[in-house]
Design an enzyme around this catalytic site. Structure first.
Site, PDB file in Angstrom:
ATOM      1  N   ARG A  21     -42.443  27.697  17.785  1.00  0.00           N
ATOM      2  CA  ARG A  21     -43.296  28.299  18.816  1.00  0.00           C
ATOM      3  C   ARG A  21     -43.300  29.823  18.704  1.00  0.00           C
ATOM      4  O   ARG A  21     -44.356  30.463  18.780  1.00  0.00           O
ATOM      5  CB  ARG A  21     -42.792  27.867  20.197  1.00  0.00           C
ATOM      6  CG  ARG A  21     -43.478  28.522  21.387  1.00  0.00           C
ATOM      7  CD  ARG A  21     -42.840  28.007  22.681  1.00  0.00           C
ATOM      8  NE  ARG A  21     -43.441  28.598  23.864  1.00  0.00           N
ATOM      9  CZ  ARG A  21     -43.047  29.743  24.407  1.00  0.00           C
ATOM     10  NH1 ARG A  21     -42.051  30.435  23.851  1.00  0.00           N
ATOM     11  NH2 ARG A  21     -43.641  30.208  25.502  1.00  0.00           N
ATOM     12  N   ASP A 103     -28.389  25.092   4.551  1.00  0.00           N
ATOM     13  CA  ASP A 103     -28.223  25.744   3.256  1.00  0.00           C
ATOM     14  C   ASP A 103     -29.118  25.150   2.175  1.00  0.00           C
ATOM     15  O   ASP A 103     -29.624  25.877   1.311  1.00  0.00           O
ATOM     16  CB  ASP A 103     -26.757  25.732   2.820  1.00  0.00           C
ATOM     17  CG  ASP A 103     -26.147  24.334   2.802  1.00  0.00           C
ATOM     18  OD1 ASP A 103     -26.859  23.371   3.147  1.00  0.00           O
ATOM     19  OD2 ASP A 103     -24.973  24.216   2.435  1.00  0.00           O
ATOM     20  N   GLY A 104     -29.356  23.838   2.213  1.00  0.00           N
ATOM     21  CA  GLY A 104     -30.264  23.244   1.239  1.00  0.00           C
ATOM     22  C   GLY A 104     -31.675  23.767   1.392  1.00  0.00           C
ATOM     23  O   GLY A 104     -32.372  24.024   0.400  1.00  0.00           O
ATOM     24  N   ASP A 127     -24.418  22.308  12.628  1.00  0.00           N
ATOM     25  CA  ASP A 127     -23.090  22.438  12.033  1.00  0.00           C
ATOM     26  C   ASP A 127     -22.497  23.842  12.139  1.00  0.00           C
ATOM     27  O   ASP A 127     -21.291  24.019  11.983  1.00  0.00           O
ATOM     28  CB  ASP A 127     -23.127  22.031  10.558  1.00  0.00           C
ATOM     29  CG  ASP A 127     -23.617  20.607  10.358  1.00  0.00           C
ATOM     30  OD1 ASP A 127     -23.401  19.779  11.265  1.00  0.00           O
ATOM     31  OD2 ASP A 127     -24.228  20.325   9.306  1.00  0.00           O
ATOM     32  N   LYS A 214      -2.035  10.686  31.670  1.00  0.00           N
ATOM     33  CA  LYS A 214      -2.818   9.469  31.868  1.00  0.00           C
ATOM     34  C   LYS A 214      -3.778   9.193  30.719  1.00  0.00           C
ATOM     35  O   LYS A 214      -4.471   8.170  30.717  1.00  0.00           O
ATOM     36  CB  LYS A 214      -3.602   9.569  33.178  1.00  0.00           C
ATOM     37  CG  LYS A 214      -2.723   9.672  34.416  1.00  0.00           C
ATOM     38  CD  LYS A 214      -3.568   9.797  35.667  1.00  0.00           C
ATOM     39  CE  LYS A 214      -2.691   9.905  36.907  1.00  0.00           C
ATOM     40  NZ  LYS A 214      -3.503  10.058  38.146  1.00  0.00           N
TER      41      LYS A 214
END
Length: 335
Positions: A21, A103-104, A127, A214
């Site tokens: 956008r 990165d690719g 990531d 717990k």
């Protein structure tokens, strides 16, 4: 530069629509024509290139995913695939490209620039493993999603006095696990960048229950191993607690982006268009200390691990543009 295009590639990330956008609206304000390339590099090669206007990107800032769709297209790493894509760009009169991805995707942008088509990379990945930027588009939303899920799991874990191993995404990086683990007060955070001893974790779990805890929450980055495998190794190491494993999975890649991701994506998209307007290509946009910066795509796409752990328990950030993170004892209880 009068005509540019924008594409999303690789795994989707919340905030990609906000970035698209911003690219479209900034390009229009600069007097440029803007085209959307559907289905990433595969769509470029197939000629799925269509004009976009302000209405095309109306009401998408709050939507997760990418309305341009995304696809992995390893063939673009080969010269033949690149030349087919360039042929389509020339056919549509495209002079520059904004590539949103990991990165690719950056490697593809680098190839385009080498062939004479200025390309700007925007870090779109949950990531947070892109060098040269403090944060990537989608990371904050993914952490928030993981945090919400872990909070809910903690409730049921406490009800039944159970141990939960919760696997989060991140590929080979532990950022999501680290941030979500700290935010939820996890008892253990297991990431690829830090070593751990299974017997120490077993001892910690036992000690916790003996002193009245717990629940026990272990947040595990997928780059270490699967939650199922980790749970099995815990049992083999002597854990006797009531253990459950959960893989949060692709829920972390979806959903409406947080305010931080929307603003970050908007700033990056706007900055990318301004760079193309000046004829600049071959760089990736990042954010450092809340300021927009550019880094050469070549170095950004080919750097190694972002951080590692020293023997003293300090996380050293190999990416010089990320601040060091001090944790007195990463794999001790943070609750």
């Amino acid at each position: 530069m009068k005509r540019i295009a924008v594409l999303t590639s690789g795994g989707d990330a919340p905030g990609m629509n906000a970035a698209i956008r911003a690219v479209v609206r900034q390009a229009i304000s600069e007097g440029m024509e803007v085209f959307g390339i559907y289905d990433g590099y595969a769509g470029m090669v197939a000629g799925e290139i269509h004009p976009l206007d302000a209405a095309s990107v109306g009401d998408i800032i709050s939507r997760g995913g990418t309305f341009l769709h995304s696809a992995r297209y390893p063939e673009f790493a080969q010269l033949e695939g690149q030349l087919k894509g360039i042929e389509q760009l020339k056919k549509h009169g495209i002079e520059g490209v904004v590539v949103i991805g990991g990165d690719g995707s950056y490697h593809g942008a680098m190839r385009l620039t080498e062939h004479g088509f200025p390309a700007i990379g925007l870090p779109g990945t949950i990531d947070n493993d892109i060098v040269g930027t403090d944060f990537t588009i989608g990371f904050d939303t993914a952490v928030t999603t993981a945090m919400d899920a872990i909070d809910k799991i903690r409730d049921t874990s406490s009800s039944h006095r159970r141990t939960f191993v919760i696997e989060v995404m991140g590929r080979n990086a532990g950022d999501i696990a680290l941030w979500a683990g700290i935010a939820t007060g996890a008892d253990e955070i297991i990431i690829p960048e830090a070593g751990f001893k299974m017997e120490d974790i077993v001892a910690s779990i036992k000690a916790g229950y003996e002193c009245g805890k717990k629940h026990n929450i272990i947040v595990l980055a997928e780059g270490v191993m699967s939650a199922a495998e980790f749970g099995q190794k815990l049992k083999e190491a002597g854990d006797t607690s009531d253990l459950r494993v959960t893989e949060l999975g692709h829920i972390q890649r979806g959903g409406s982006p947080t305010a931080r991701d929307r603003v970050l994506a908007s700033r990056m998209g706007t900055h990318a268009v301004k760079l193309l307007k000046e004829g600049i290509g071959g760089v990736a946009v990042g954010i450092r200390n809340e300021k927009m910066v550019e880094n050469p795509i070549l170095g950004t796409a080919e750097e190694g691990a972002l951080f590692s752990l020293t023997a003293e328990g300090k996380i050293v950030v190999n990416n010089p543009h990320k601040a060091d993170i001090e944790l007195s004892s990463l794999n001790k209880s943070l609750s």
